[in-house]
Design a protein around this motif. Structure first.
Motif, mmCIF file in Angstrom:
data_model
loop_
_atom_site.group_PDB
_atom_site.id
_atom_site.type_symbol
_atom_site.label_atom_id
_atom_site.label_comp_id
_atom_site.label_asym_id
_atom_site.label_seq_id
_atom_site.Cartn_x
_atom_site.Cartn_y
_atom_site.Cartn_z
ATOM 1 N N MET A 112 41.639 43.009 7.771
ATOM 2 C CA MET A 112 42.633 43.958 8.210
ATOM 3 C C MET A 112 42.891 44.950 7.081
ATOM 4 O O MET A 112 43.175 44.549 5.973
ATOM 5 C CB MET A 112 43.931 43.231 8.565
ATOM 6 N N GLU A 113 42.741 46.200 7.376
ATOM 7 C CA GLU A 113 43.106 47.230 6.407
ATOM 8 C C GLU A 113 44.043 48.193 7.101
ATOM 9 O O GLU A 113 43.708 48.770 8.132
ATOM 10 C CB GLU A 113 41.882 47.970 5.876
ATOM 11 N N GLU A 114 45.238 48.317 6.548
ATOM 12 C CA GLU A 114 46.252 49.167 7.153
ATOM 13 C C GLU A 114 47.194 49.638 6.047
ATOM 14 O O GLU A 114 47.454 48.903 5.097
ATOM 15 C CB GLU A 114 47.042 48.352 8.185
ATOM 16 N N LYS A 115 47.694 50.827 6.170
ATOM 17 C CA LYS A 115 48.666 51.355 5.213
ATOM 18 C C LYS A 115 49.905 51.777 5.972
ATOM 19 O O LYS A 115 49.814 52.286 7.089
ATOM 20 C CB LYS A 115 48.098 52.558 4.460
ATOM 21 N N ARG A 116 51.046 51.538 5.360
ATOM 22 C CA ARG A 116 52.316 51.966 5.922
ATOM 23 C C ARG A 116 53.204 52.490 4.808
ATOM 24 O O ARG A 116 53.098 52.056 3.670
ATOM 25 C CB ARG A 116 53.048 50.800 6.602
ATOM 26 N N LYS A 117 54.065 53.385 5.156
ATOM 27 C CA LYS A 117 55.034 53.919 4.212
ATOM 28 C C LYS A 117 56.272 53.024 4.270
ATOM 29 O O LYS A 117 56.697 52.613 5.350
ATOM 30 C CB LYS A 117 55.400 55.340 4.633
ATOM 31 N N ALA A 118 56.845 52.707 3.110
ATOM 32 C CA ALA A 118 58.036 51.859 3.052
ATOM 33 C C ALA A 118 58.945 52.355 1.943
ATOM 34 O O ALA A 118 58.540 53.157 1.097
ATOM 35 C CB ALA A 118 57.635 50.405 2.799
ATOM 36 N N LYS A 119 60.166 51.876 1.950
ATOM 37 C CA LYS A 119 61.123 52.214 0.897
ATOM 38 C C LYS A 119 61.561 50.936 0.207
ATOM 39 O O LYS A 119 61.705 49.896 0.845
ATOM 40 C CB LYS A 119 62.335 52.928 1.473
ATOM 41 N N ILE A 120 61.787 51.033 -1.085
ATOM 42 C CA ILE A 120 62.299 49.920 -1.871
ATOM 43 C C ILE A 120 63.816 49.878 -1.692
ATOM 44 O O ILE A 120 64.480 50.916 -1.772
ATOM 45 C CB ILE A 120 61.959 50.080 -3.371
ATOM 46 N N ILE A 121 64.365 48.692 -1.448
ATOM 47 C CA ILE A 121 65.802 48.504 -1.299
ATOM 48 C C ILE A 121 66.367 48.085 -2.657
ATOM 49 O O ILE A 121 65.839 47.173 -3.296
ATOM 50 C CB ILE A 121 66.098 47.419 -0.240
ATOM 51 N N PHE A 122 67.423 48.742 -3.088
ATOM 52 C CA PHE A 122 68.102 48.427 -4.346
ATOM 53 C C PHE A 122 69.466 47.841 -4.013
ATOM 54 O O PHE A 122 70.258 48.477 -3.310
ATOM 55 C CB PHE A 122 68.295 49.688 -5.194
ATOM 56 N N ASN A 123 69.746 46.613 -4.493
ATOM 57 C CA ASN A 123 71.042 45.969 -4.301
ATOM 58 C C ASN A 123 71.607 45.574 -5.642
ATOM 59 O O ASN A 123 70.887 45.012 -6.474
ATOM 60 C CB ASN A 123 70.914 44.710 -3.436
ATOM 61 N N LYS A 124 72.884 45.843 -5.846
ATOM 62 C CA LYS A 124 73.545 45.390 -7.067
ATOM 63 C C LYS A 124 74.162 44.029 -6.792
ATOM 64 O O LYS A 124 74.760 43.809 -5.742
ATOM 65 C CB LYS A 124 74.616 46.378 -7.494
ATOM 66 N N GLY B 221 76.755 40.782 -7.450
ATOM 67 C CA GLY B 221 78.204 40.739 -7.606
ATOM 68 C C GLY B 221 78.653 40.178 -8.938
ATOM 69 O O GLY B 221 79.839 40.027 -9.167
ATOM 70 N N ASP B 222 77.721 39.872 -9.833
ATOM 71 C CA ASP B 222 78.118 39.269 -11.113
ATOM 72 C C ASP B 222 78.606 40.317 -12.107
ATOM 73 O O ASP B 222 78.577 41.509 -11.861
ATOM 74 C CB ASP B 222 76.981 38.432 -11.706
ATOM 75 N N LYS B 223 79.072 39.840 -13.260
ATOM 76 C CA LYS B 223 79.622 40.721 -14.302
ATOM 77 C C LYS B 223 78.578 41.707 -14.835
ATOM 78 O O LYS B 223 78.909 42.818 -15.218
ATOM 79 C CB LYS B 223 80.135 39.889 -15.476
ATOM 80 N N ASN B 224 77.323 41.281 -14.896
ATOM 81 C CA ASN B 224 76.273 42.108 -15.487
ATOM 82 C C ASN B 224 75.833 43.259 -14.586
ATOM 83 O O ASN B 224 75.138 44.159 -15.025
ATOM 84 C CB ASN B 224 75.057 41.246 -15.840
ATOM 85 N N LYS B 225 76.193 43.194 -13.312
ATOM 86 C CA LYS B 225 75.806 44.238 -12.351
ATOM 87 C C LYS B 225 74.298 44.491 -12.358
ATOM 88 O O LYS B 225 73.838 45.621 -12.358
ATOM 89 C CB LYS B 225 76.549 45.550 -12.624
ATOM 90 N N SER B 226 73.540 43.422 -12.381
ATOM 91 C CA SER B 226 72.084 43.576 -12.359
ATOM 92 C C SER B 226 71.642 44.050 -10.968
ATOM 93 O O SER B 226 72.348 43.903 -9.986
ATOM 94 C CB SER B 226 71.400 42.260 -12.718
ATOM 95 N N THR B 227 70.473 44.624 -10.911
ATOM 96 C CA THR B 227 69.935 45.158 -9.667
ATOM 97 C C THR B 227 68.794 44.281 -9.176
ATOM 98 O O THR B 227 67.967 43.831 -9.956
ATOM 99 C CB THR B 227 69.413 46.595 -9.889
#
Length: 58
Positions: free
Chosen positions: A1-13, A15-21
């Motif tokens: 199977m060879e297929e390409k699709r466009k996608a977006k990366i989801i960024f979530n912060k 809830g901890d003190k460091n606010k890591s992503t």
């Protein structure tokens, strides 16, 4: 199977003190099935080579 699709990366912060992503991308169901990944057998190996992310089922 060879297929390409466009996608977006989801960024979530977190809830901890460091606010890591946390970053996520959604994979199309047919691709996950093609790799043989199931809810019971979902372990994968991820790597990066030449600016490409590779996902392989273990």
């Amino acid at each position: 199977m060879e297929e390409k699709r466009k996608a977006k990366i989801i960024f979530n912060k977190s809830g901890d003190k460091n606010k890591s992503t946390v970053n996520r991308v959604t994979l199309p169901v047919p691709w996950v099935r093609e790799l043989g990944i199931t809810e019971d057998d979902r372990e994968v190996q991820i790597s990066i080579e030449n600016k490409k992310i590779i996902i392989e089922k273990l």
